[in-house]
Write a protein that holds these residues in place. Structure first.
Motif, PDB file in Angstrom:
ATOM      1  N   VAL A  14      60.458   5.808  -9.813  1.00  0.00           N
ATOM      2  CA  VAL A  14      59.731   5.462  -8.585  1.00  0.00           C
ATOM      3  C   VAL A  14      58.250   5.798  -8.732  1.00  0.00           C
ATOM      4  O   VAL A  14      57.371   5.005  -8.369  1.00  0.00           O
ATOM      5  N   SER A  19      56.369   2.301  -6.156  1.00  0.00           N
ATOM      6  CA  SER A  19      57.055   2.086  -4.880  1.00  0.00           C
ATOM      7  C   SER A  19      58.556   2.173  -5.088  1.00  0.00           C
ATOM      8  O   SER A  19      59.058   1.979  -6.204  1.00  0.00           O
ATOM      9  N   ILE A  20      59.265   2.453  -4.002  1.00  0.00           N
ATOM     10  CA  ILE A  20      60.722   2.539  -4.075  1.00  0.00           C
ATOM     11  C   ILE A  20      61.319   1.166  -4.348  1.00  0.00           C
ATOM     12  O   ILE A  20      62.250   1.016  -5.147  1.00  0.00           O
ATOM     13  N   GLN A  31      67.432  -0.785  -2.515  1.00  0.00           N
ATOM     14  CA  GLN A  31      66.416   0.172  -2.087  1.00  0.00           C
ATOM     15  C   GLN A  31      67.019   1.364  -1.339  1.00  0.00           C
ATOM     16  O   GLN A  31      66.619   2.509  -1.588  1.00  0.00           O
ATOM     17  N   SER A  35      66.506   5.361  -2.226  1.00  0.00           N
ATOM     18  CA  SER A  35      65.997   6.271  -1.187  1.00  0.00           C
ATOM     19  C   SER A  35      66.952   7.427  -0.950  1.00  0.00           C
ATOM     20  O   SER A  35      66.527   8.575  -0.741  1.00  0.00           O
ATOM     21  N   LEU A  50      57.227  12.859  -2.648  1.00  0.00           N
ATOM     22  CA  LEU A  50      56.523  11.587  -2.512  1.00  0.00           C
ATOM     23  C   LEU A  50      56.088  11.400  -1.071  1.00  0.00           C
ATOM     24  O   LEU A  50      56.793  11.807  -0.135  1.00  0.00           O
ATOM     25  N   ARG A  52      55.440   8.372   1.440  1.00  0.00           N
ATOM     26  CA  ARG A  52      55.693   6.950   1.561  1.00  0.00           C
ATOM     27  C   ARG A  52      54.614   6.318   2.420  1.00  0.00           C
ATOM     28  O   ARG A  52      54.172   6.891   3.428  1.00  0.00           O
ATOM     29  N   GLY A  56      53.023   1.630  -0.873  1.00  0.00           N
ATOM     30  CA  GLY A  56      53.772   2.269  -1.957  1.00  0.00           C
ATOM     31  C   GLY A  56      53.907   3.756  -1.737  1.00  0.00           C
ATOM     32  O   GLY A  56      53.882   4.237  -0.597  1.00  0.00           O
ATOM     33  N   VAL A  57      54.043   4.499  -2.827  1.00  0.00           N
ATOM     34  CA  VAL A  57      54.217   5.945  -2.735  1.00  0.00           C
ATOM     35  C   VAL A  57      53.075   6.647  -3.458  1.00  0.00           C
ATOM     36  O   VAL A  57      52.455   6.098  -4.376  1.00  0.00           O
TER      37      VAL A  57
END
Length: 315
Positions: A14, A19-20, A31, A35, A50, A52, A56-57
């Motif tokens: 990730v 991004s996830i 997804q 998560s 992270l 969110r 993205g992250v």
């Protein structure tokens, strides 16, 4: 606190993907599943890793620290996979090689070609990078082996990486064809100079300083073809190592051997333990054999060559 190594690697995917959702696509998962694993990992870690956001992250301080460890875990797992290939006597395996441009244009193709003939099922992926980026890739677990250089000795910043010398090469003064060769560097105190990559440029400046002047750097480029084209048109003079001149030699430049230009040292760098991984060791042997044919080990006749995919990107 006990962290699940599998979830740590999912976290790494990730973080690397940004991004996830992107990581889920790479993993072939949903997804929500990704998560869920991240949530459990953060509970085990005792805090967020992270942040969110809609784009993205981003990593927290704890996340950045864990990513460093995750890179090491991924690298060790890759070594474990390659070690298992030994049981098939090199019938498989992959080596991720990084090399600086002039090595990638000269000794690397010969070594990869020889390995492909001896062990056609071993895959080699090549990426181009200057020494600092190559060593960073090794430490991050994104490469297995790197061809790097240093001037008048091994490169700086090796840290825990293992260095194996390959060869050293002369550095020559490159001037336009037909010009009067200087008798020493001090003859060029008023000339305009062309600098290469940061390490080559630093070496050039140090050589000129020892000769008693500071060079006037008019142009800078790490592309040895561009450098020689500029010299050929009388737009400056430069210094280039032998491998760059072997990779490309402009017909309208001449190379002058002068004292005081030093030598460039080429070598292999890898994480400790990588030298016993069969596929990596086999490529190392081929690279050594290119610069020292007498070091080539006796081997059975080579089968017909096959085409192997390899990646190359200019940096």
């Amino acid at each position: 606190m006990s962290l699940d190594p599998r979830r740590v690697l999912i976290f790494r995917d990730v973080a690397r993907a940004g991004s996830i959702s992107a990581a889920a696509r790479e993993l072939g998962w949903t997804q929500p599943a990704v998560s869920q694993h991240l949530g459990r990992l953060e509970r085990d870690a005792g805090g967020p890793l992270l942040l969110r956001g809609p784009s993205g992250v981003s990593l927290t301080d704890a996340g950045r620290a864990l990513l460093h460890r995750a890179d090491a875990i991924a690298a060790e797992l890759h070594l474990a996979e390659e070690e298992q290939a030994a049981f098939a006597q090199l019938r498989g395996g992959r080596v991720r090689l990084v090399a600086f441009p002039s090595a990638a244009a000269t000794l690397v193709p010969d070594a990869i070609g020889a390995l492909a003939e001896r062990h056609p099922e071993v895959s080699v992926g090549l990426d181009e990078a200057e020494p600092p980026e190559a060593m960073a890739a090794l430490l991050a677990g994104d490469a297995d082996l790197a061809v790097v250089f240093g001037y008048d000795g091994r490169p700086a910043g090796l840290g825990a990486l293992t260095w194996r010398p390959l060869t050293d090469e002369a550095v020559g003064l490159v001037v336009p064809s037909g010009s009067t060769p200087p008798s020493g560097l001090d003859d060029l105190a008023e000339a305009e100079w062309i600098g290469g990559c940061v390490r080559c440029r630093t070496h050039l400046v140090e050589c000129c300083e020892r000769a008693g002047f500071m060079p006037r750097l008019r142009h800078t480029t790490d592309d040895y073809v561009v450098v020689q084209n500029l010299v050929a048109r009388g737009l400056g003079v430069t210094m280039l190592p032998a491998s760059a001149l072997a990779a490309y030699r402009h017909p309208d430049v001449q190379v002058v051997d002068l004292p005081g230009l030093g030598r460039r040292h080429l070598g292999l760098v890898h994480r400790p333990g990588a030298e016993v991984v069969p596929a990596t060791a086999a490529l190392m042997a081929e690279l050594v054999a290119v610069v020292d044919p007498a070091a080539a080990s006796t081997s059975p006749p080579r089968p017909a060559a096959t085409i192997h995919g390899w990646r190359r990107s200019r940096r």
